[in-house]
Design a protein around this motif. Sequence first.
Motif, PDB file in Angstrom:
ATOM      1  N   GLN A  35      22.508 -67.233  17.623  1.00  0.00           N
ATOM      2  CA  GLN A  35      21.642 -66.052  17.635  1.00  0.00           C
ATOM      3  C   GLN A  35      20.393 -66.207  16.778  1.00  0.00           C
ATOM      4  O   GLN A  35      19.402 -65.518  16.989  1.00  0.00           O
ATOM      5  CB  GLN A  35      22.416 -64.835  17.124  1.00  0.00           C
ATOM      6  CG  GLN A  35      23.565 -64.448  18.011  1.00  0.00           C
ATOM      7  CD  GLN A  35      24.264 -63.227  17.492  1.00  0.00           C
ATOM      8  OE1 GLN A  35      23.824 -62.122  17.771  1.00  0.00           O
ATOM      9  NE2 GLN A  35      25.315 -63.415  16.734  1.00  0.00           N
ATOM     10  N   ARG A  47      21.124 -74.724  21.368  1.00  0.00           N
ATOM     11  CA  ARG A  47      21.124 -73.306  21.752  1.00  0.00           C
ATOM     12  C   ARG A  47      20.849 -73.139  23.248  1.00  0.00           C
ATOM     13  O   ARG A  47      21.516 -72.361  23.921  1.00  0.00           O
ATOM     14  CB  ARG A  47      20.063 -72.544  20.958  1.00  0.00           C
ATOM     15  CG  ARG A  47      20.442 -72.280  19.541  1.00  0.00           C
ATOM     16  CD  ARG A  47      19.379 -71.387  18.898  1.00  0.00           C
ATOM     17  NE  ARG A  47      19.549 -71.368  17.478  1.00  0.00           N
ATOM     18  CZ  ARG A  47      18.683 -71.832  16.599  1.00  0.00           C
ATOM     19  NH1 ARG A  47      17.538 -72.337  16.992  1.00  0.00           N
ATOM     20  NH2 ARG A  47      18.933 -71.782  15.311  1.00  0.00           N
ATOM     21  N   ARG A  51      23.573 -71.452  25.709  1.00  0.00           N
ATOM     22  CA  ARG A  51      23.235 -70.204  26.409  1.00  0.00           C
ATOM     23  C   ARG A  51      23.353 -70.364  27.920  1.00  0.00           C
ATOM     24  O   ARG A  51      23.780 -69.459  28.625  1.00  0.00           O
ATOM     25  CB  ARG A  51      21.837 -69.750  26.034  1.00  0.00           C
ATOM     26  CG  ARG A  51      21.781 -69.139  24.668  1.00  0.00           C
ATOM     27  CD  ARG A  51      20.404 -68.527  24.411  1.00  0.00           C
ATOM     28  NE  ARG A  51      20.327 -68.072  23.049  1.00  0.00           N
ATOM     29  CZ  ARG A  51      19.458 -68.510  22.152  1.00  0.00           C
ATOM     30  NH1 ARG A  51      18.563 -69.413  22.495  1.00  0.00           N
ATOM     31  NH2 ARG A  51      19.463 -68.057  20.926  1.00  0.00           N
ATOM     32  N   ARG A  59      30.188 -63.739  26.394  1.00  0.00           N
ATOM     33  CA  ARG A  59      29.005 -63.217  25.709  1.00  0.00           C
ATOM     34  C   ARG A  59      29.306 -62.007  24.824  1.00  0.00           C
ATOM     35  O   ARG A  59      28.515 -61.656  23.966  1.00  0.00           O
ATOM     36  CB  ARG A  59      27.906 -62.870  26.710  1.00  0.00           C
ATOM     37  CG  ARG A  59      27.338 -64.097  27.369  1.00  0.00           C
ATOM     38  CD  ARG A  59      26.257 -63.735  28.375  1.00  0.00           C
ATOM     39  NE  ARG A  59      25.819 -64.922  29.063  1.00  0.00           N
ATOM     40  CZ  ARG A  59      24.841 -65.713  28.653  1.00  0.00           C
ATOM     41  NH1 ARG A  59      24.207 -65.437  27.551  1.00  0.00           N
ATOM     42  NH2 ARG A  59      24.502 -66.780  29.337  1.00  0.00           N
TER      43      ARG A  59
END
Length: 80
Positions: A35, A47, A51, A59
């Motif tokens: 995050q 990341r 993702r 999620r």
Amino acid sequence: MAFRFHFTSADLARTRVAGEMAALVELNVAVRVLQDRNHEARFGAWRRTVRGRLAPRARMVLDLVPRHGVSPSFLSPPAS
């Protein structure tokens, strides 16, 4: 602010390293790094990969772990 620690040989002789990291603690740290927007050079590619692979069902952990501050206590169990 950076800290520098100086260990003597006696200090290092008394140092112990955990055999493995607790899975929920590792999840907590990974979600925070995922995050965070800092350290693009270090974590940016990771990341983007994560993702893209993160299932919609998984999620929900992003809502559970805040980017900064206190995490739910069950994600940081006390040492045994």
